[in-house]
Design an enzyme around this catalytic site. Structure first.
Site, PDB file in Angstrom:
ATOM      1  N   ASP A  19       2.239  -7.206  -4.232  1.00 50.61           N
ATOM      2  CA  ASP A  19       1.446  -7.207  -3.011  1.00 50.61           C
ATOM      3  C   ASP A  19       2.120  -8.232  -2.086  1.00 50.61           C
ATOM      4  O   ASP A  19       2.557  -9.292  -2.545  1.00 50.61           O
ATOM      5  CB  ASP A  19       0.018  -7.653  -3.342  1.00 50.61           C
ATOM      6  CG  ASP A  19      -0.912  -7.478  -2.146  1.00 50.61           C
ATOM      7  OD1 ASP A  19      -1.730  -6.556  -2.172  1.00 50.61           O
ATOM      8  OD2 ASP A  19      -0.804  -8.287  -1.192  1.00 50.61           O
ATOM      9  N   SER A  20       2.179  -7.932  -0.803  1.00 50.40           N
ATOM     10  CA  SER A  20       2.951  -8.851   0.055  1.00 50.40           C
ATOM     11  C   SER A  20       2.280 -10.212   0.214  1.00 50.40           C
ATOM     12  O   SER A  20       2.911 -11.160   0.670  1.00 50.40           O
ATOM     13  CB  SER A  20       3.250  -8.219   1.410  1.00 50.40           C
ATOM     14  OG  SER A  20       2.125  -8.248   2.239  1.00 50.40           O
ATOM     15  N   SER A  21       1.028 -10.351  -0.192  1.00 55.74           N
ATOM     16  CA  SER A  21       0.404 -11.683  -0.173  1.00 55.74           C
ATOM     17  C   SER A  21       1.081 -12.609  -1.179  1.00 55.74           C
ATOM     18  O   SER A  21       0.934 -13.832  -1.101  1.00 55.74           O
ATOM     19  CB  SER A  21      -1.077 -11.595  -0.519  1.00 55.74           C
ATOM     20  OG  SER A  21      -1.686 -10.598   0.238  1.00 55.74           O
ATOM     21  N   THR A  29       0.810  -1.224   0.000  1.00 57.92           N
ATOM     22  CA  THR A  29       0.000   0.000   0.000  1.00 57.92           C
ATOM     23  C   THR A  29       0.839   1.269   0.000  1.00 57.92           C
ATOM     24  O   THR A  29       0.472   2.257  -0.636  1.00 57.92           O
ATOM     25  CB  THR A  29      -0.905  -0.011   1.265  1.00 57.92           C
ATOM     26  OG1 THR A  29      -1.714  -1.173   1.196  1.00 57.92           O
ATOM     27  CG2 THR A  29      -1.778   1.203   1.351  1.00 57.92           C
ATOM     28  N   GLN A  50      -2.132 -20.490  21.033  1.00 52.21           N
ATOM     29  CA  GLN A  50      -3.071 -19.704  20.226  1.00 52.21           C
ATOM     30  C   GLN A  50      -3.261 -18.309  20.808  1.00 52.21           C
ATOM     31  O   GLN A  50      -3.789 -17.428  20.146  1.00 52.21           O
ATOM     32  CB  GLN A  50      -4.443 -20.393  20.203  1.00 52.21           C
ATOM     33  CG  GLN A  50      -4.449 -21.676  19.443  1.00 52.21           C
ATOM     34  CD  GLN A  50      -5.805 -22.371  19.479  1.00 52.21           C
ATOM     35  OE1 GLN A  50      -6.845 -21.764  19.707  1.00 52.21           O
ATOM     36  NE2 GLN A  50      -5.788 -23.662  19.236  1.00 52.21           N
ATOM     37  N   CYS A  51      -2.866 -18.130  22.087  1.00 51.86           N
ATOM     38  CA  CYS A  51      -3.007 -16.805  22.698  1.00 51.86           C
ATOM     39  C   CYS A  51      -2.031 -15.850  22.028  1.00 51.86           C
ATOM     40  O   CYS A  51      -0.947 -16.246  21.618  1.00 51.86           O
ATOM     41  CB  CYS A  51      -2.674 -16.856  24.189  1.00 51.86           C
ATOM     42  SG  CYS A  51      -3.696 -17.999  25.099  1.00 51.86           S
ATOM     43  N   ASP A  59       0.702  -7.019   5.006  1.00 52.97           N
ATOM     44  CA  ASP A  59       0.054  -8.323   5.249  1.00 52.97           C
ATOM     45  C   ASP A  59       1.029  -9.426   5.654  1.00 52.97           C
ATOM     46  O   ASP A  59       0.729 -10.223   6.534  1.00 52.97           O
ATOM     47  CB  ASP A  59      -0.744  -8.765   4.014  1.00 52.97           C
ATOM     48  CG  ASP A  59      -1.962  -7.883   3.781  1.00 52.97           C
ATOM     49  OD1 ASP A  59      -2.311  -7.111   4.693  1.00 52.97           O
ATOM     50  OD2 ASP A  59      -2.543  -7.956   2.689  1.00 52.97           O
TER      51      ASP A  59
HETATM   52  N1  ASP Z   1      -2.215  -5.996   0.612  1.00 52.56           N
HETATM   53  C1  ASP Z   1      -1.193  -5.037   0.981  1.00 52.56           C
HETATM   54  C2  ASP Z   1       0.112  -5.800   1.084  1.00 52.56           C
HETATM   55  O1  ASP Z   1       0.363  -6.442   2.075  1.00 52.56           O
HETATM   56  C3  ASP Z   1      -1.561  -4.377   2.248  1.00 52.56           C
HETATM   57  C4  ASP Z   1      -0.568  -3.364   2.754  1.00 52.56           C
HETATM   58  O2  ASP Z   1       0.421  -3.029   2.173  1.00 52.56           O
HETATM   59  O3  ASP Z   1      -0.815  -2.844   3.850  1.00 52.56           O
HETATM   60  O4  ASP Z   1       0.874  -5.760   0.158  1.00 52.56           O
END
Ligand code: ASP
Length: 346
Positions: A60-62, A16, A281-282, A93
């Site tokens: 995108d970091s995904s 982003t 999980q905490c 992300d």
């Molecule tokens: N989807 C974006 C990413 O991780 C979200 C971000 O940058 O905050 O690349």
């Protein structure tokens, strides 16, 4: 302490922070990183040298994969002598995964590698990206009076907090304070001044050169336990072809069901050489398998403690260790050793 010979390499991977809103469609699009100065003219006011490097195309970091981590490590390694510090602009992300992985890949790091990003794009009026970027650069350039880096670690700087990278988790998809380090205090904060807490910062062993690592093995899985979990589910996970390790997210301080089939499946998997790491999980706190009978049974079945590790860190550390082709017992031993300040062992 900085002077005009200080230099920082700014690496843009995507996310982003490097986006602008298309005035016609309203959609977010990546801007040409060469035009960064148009969005952040304040960068010209630094009295030191800032160079930039951009992923082409930005991602995108995904979409980040271990080979992207390796690419970042290669950029740091090949520019290591030329710069005092590195700032990586990254999507939020999966930033905690990249920061965790890089903390293991950059052994004996003696210069700052600061990851940051933003929740609102740089091209928007209320962006949080400007402050994050400017302060991250200042931290990457900051030196002690003896000339050594103030923060020679892989960190995430976000919304006033400087955190050890392998201790962070993304906690918010909306608010500006997107990251938290639950189990280790922040290394510093920015307010009117940027205050670093030197006693919390790791120091490299003197005289040891940077050793970059590139190998990963992704034959790992994260298994979250829940009430009602079925034998066939656990069994199929443990029989995934090629599986080498499991990050098991248990209840509370490391507890799991006591059902005989559950313990049997765990025991069989451990005996087949699958490394099973117990994390809670905490969000906050540590696994203590000796505390309850439910945890003790896991220990006896061959599960090892992940202590207070984040899921992101346990996963990337396993990938890193398995990538080096170490036998299961050595992986287990190293998972119980702090390599880059990632776990707290009393
Ligand atoms: N989807 C974006 C990413 O991780 C979200 C971000 O940058 O905050 O690349």
């Amino acid at each position: 302490m900085t002077d005009d010979s200080t230099s920082v390499l700014l690496i843009y991977t995507g996310g982003t922070i490097g986006m602008i809103q298309n005035p016609e469609t309203g959609a977010l699009e990546s801007f040409n990183f060469d035009h960064l100065l148009n969005f952040v003219p304040e960068l010209k006011r630094f009295n030191y040298h800032i160079s930039t490097y951009s992923f082409e195309p930005p991602i995108d970091s995904s979409d980040m994969e271990p080979y992207h981590w390796a690419r970042l490590v290669r950029i740091v390694e090949s520019n290591y002598d030329r710069y005092d510090g590195f700032v990586i602009l990254h999507g939020t992300d999966t930033m905690a995964y990249t920061a965790s992985a890089m903390s293991f890949m950059l052994e004996n790091l003696s210069k700052p590698v600061i990851l940051t990003g933003s929740q609102l794009p740089m091209g928007m009026l209320r962006t949080d990206g400007k402050e994050n970027l400017i302060t991250a650069i200042e931290i990457a350039a900051a030196k002690n009076p003896d000339g050594t880096a103030m923060v020679p670690e892989v960190c995430i700087y976000f919304e006033s907090d400087l955190m050890r990278g392998n201790r962070t988790t993304k906690i918010n998809a909306e608010k500006f304070n997107a990251f938290k380090s639950y189990n280790y205090p922040c290394l510093g904060h920015s307010g009117i001044d940027i205050k670093i807490k030197p006693e919390r910062v790791r120091r490299p062993l003197p005289g040891k050169p940077l050793k970059a690592h590139y190998l990963f093995d992704t034959n790992v899985v994260v298994l979250t336990l829940f009430p009602g979990i079925q034998e066939c589910l656990i069994s199929s996970v443990f029989h995934i072809e090629g599986l080498k390790a499991v990050v098991m997210k248990t209840f509370g301080s490391g507890n799991a069901p006591q059902k005989p089939w559950f313990i049997r499946l765990i025991k069989e998997a451990s005996e087949r050489g699958i490394v099973i790491v117990n994390i809670t999980q905490c969000q906050s706190g540590s696994v203590e398998m000796e505390r309850y009978e439910t945890g003790r049974q896991l220990l006896e079945a061959g599960v090892i403690s992940g202590y207070d590790s984040t899921p992101e860190c346990a996963l990337t550390k396993l990938m890193f260790l398995l990538g080096h082709n170490l036998p299961p017992d050595q992986v287990r031993r190293l998972m119980n050793t702090s390599l880059a300040g990632e776990i707290t062992k009393e």
